[in-house]
Write an enzyme that holds these catalytic residues in place. Structure first.
Site, PDB file in Angstrom:
ATOM      1  N   HIS A 121      16.562 -26.266  -8.687  1.00 23.57           N
ATOM      2  CA  HIS A 121      14.852 -26.116  -9.357  1.00 23.57           C
ATOM      3  C   HIS A 121      14.893 -25.175 -11.022  1.00 23.57           C
ATOM      4  O   HIS A 121      15.928 -24.765 -11.161  1.00 23.57           O
ATOM      5  CB  HIS A 121      14.356 -24.124  -8.021  1.00 23.57           C
TER       6      HIS A 121
ATOM      7  N   HIS B  80      13.364 -21.919 -13.176  1.00 24.56           N
ATOM      8  CA  HIS B  80      12.840 -20.149 -13.188  1.00 24.56           C
ATOM      9  C   HIS B  80      11.429 -20.271 -14.165  1.00 24.56           C
ATOM     10  O   HIS B  80      12.511 -20.403 -15.409  1.00 24.56           O
ATOM     11  CB  HIS B  80      13.393 -19.289 -13.221  1.00 24.56           C
TER      12      HIS B  80
END
Ligand code: AMP
Ligand code: ZN
Length: 139
Positions: free
Chosen positions: A101, A103
């Site tokens: 992922h 941010h």
């Protein structure tokens, strides 16, 4: 591929509800439950990749343009003046959810302050020696 034990697989594929800001066939972008600043978002691929090293190249090629798109929308929609793109790989690097992922963290004039690193020192010789250790392992 999905991982049945992975919370981000479930969120990315809509099995667990989330505050979604964007979705397409490859990604879901959600708001982080523990935001570093207002609007802190996470770009989640719908398929499971443990980290950046495992990421499919086609998905990888779409991730950075998507980060730019989300960051630009944050500037317009939230009034932040900048944003950080942060991506952790491995426990020592702060990765706590082992589904790749990114941010996207909005940054506002006047804070909040974020932790940054304290610049160290290295001689030219040391930099060259270190560069060689990495260079020799690039595949
Ligand atoms: P990292 O430390 O890079 O692995 O980041 C994991 C991030 O996921 C942290 O910022 C958490 O606050 C966030 N997080 C964990 N679980 C959830 C969840 N169910 N929904 C939204 N964000 C989450
Ligand atoms: Zn996953």
């Amino acid at each position: 591929m999905k991982d049945n034990n992975c919370i981000f697989c479930k969120i990315a594929n809509g099995e667990i509800p989330s505050a979604t800001v964007y979705e397409d066939e490859d990604f879901r972008v959600i708001l982080d439950l523990g935001p570093a600043s207002k609007g802190h978002a996470l770009i989640l691929p719908k398929d499971h990749y443990q980290d950046v090293c495992a990421l499919d190249e086609k998905v990888a090629a779409k991730a950075l343009p998507l980060a730019a798109k989300i960051g630009a929308a944050m500037k317009k929609g939230l009034g932040c003046s900048g944003f950080n793109v942060v991506q952790n790989n491995g426990k020592s690097a702060g990765q706590t959810v082992f589904h790749f992922h990114m941010h996207i963290i909005p940054r506002y004039d006047g804070g909040p302050e974020m932790v940054t690193w304290k610049p160290g020192e290295a001689s030219g010789e040391e930099l060259e020696e270190t560069a060689g250790k990495i260079r020799n392992e690039i595949e």
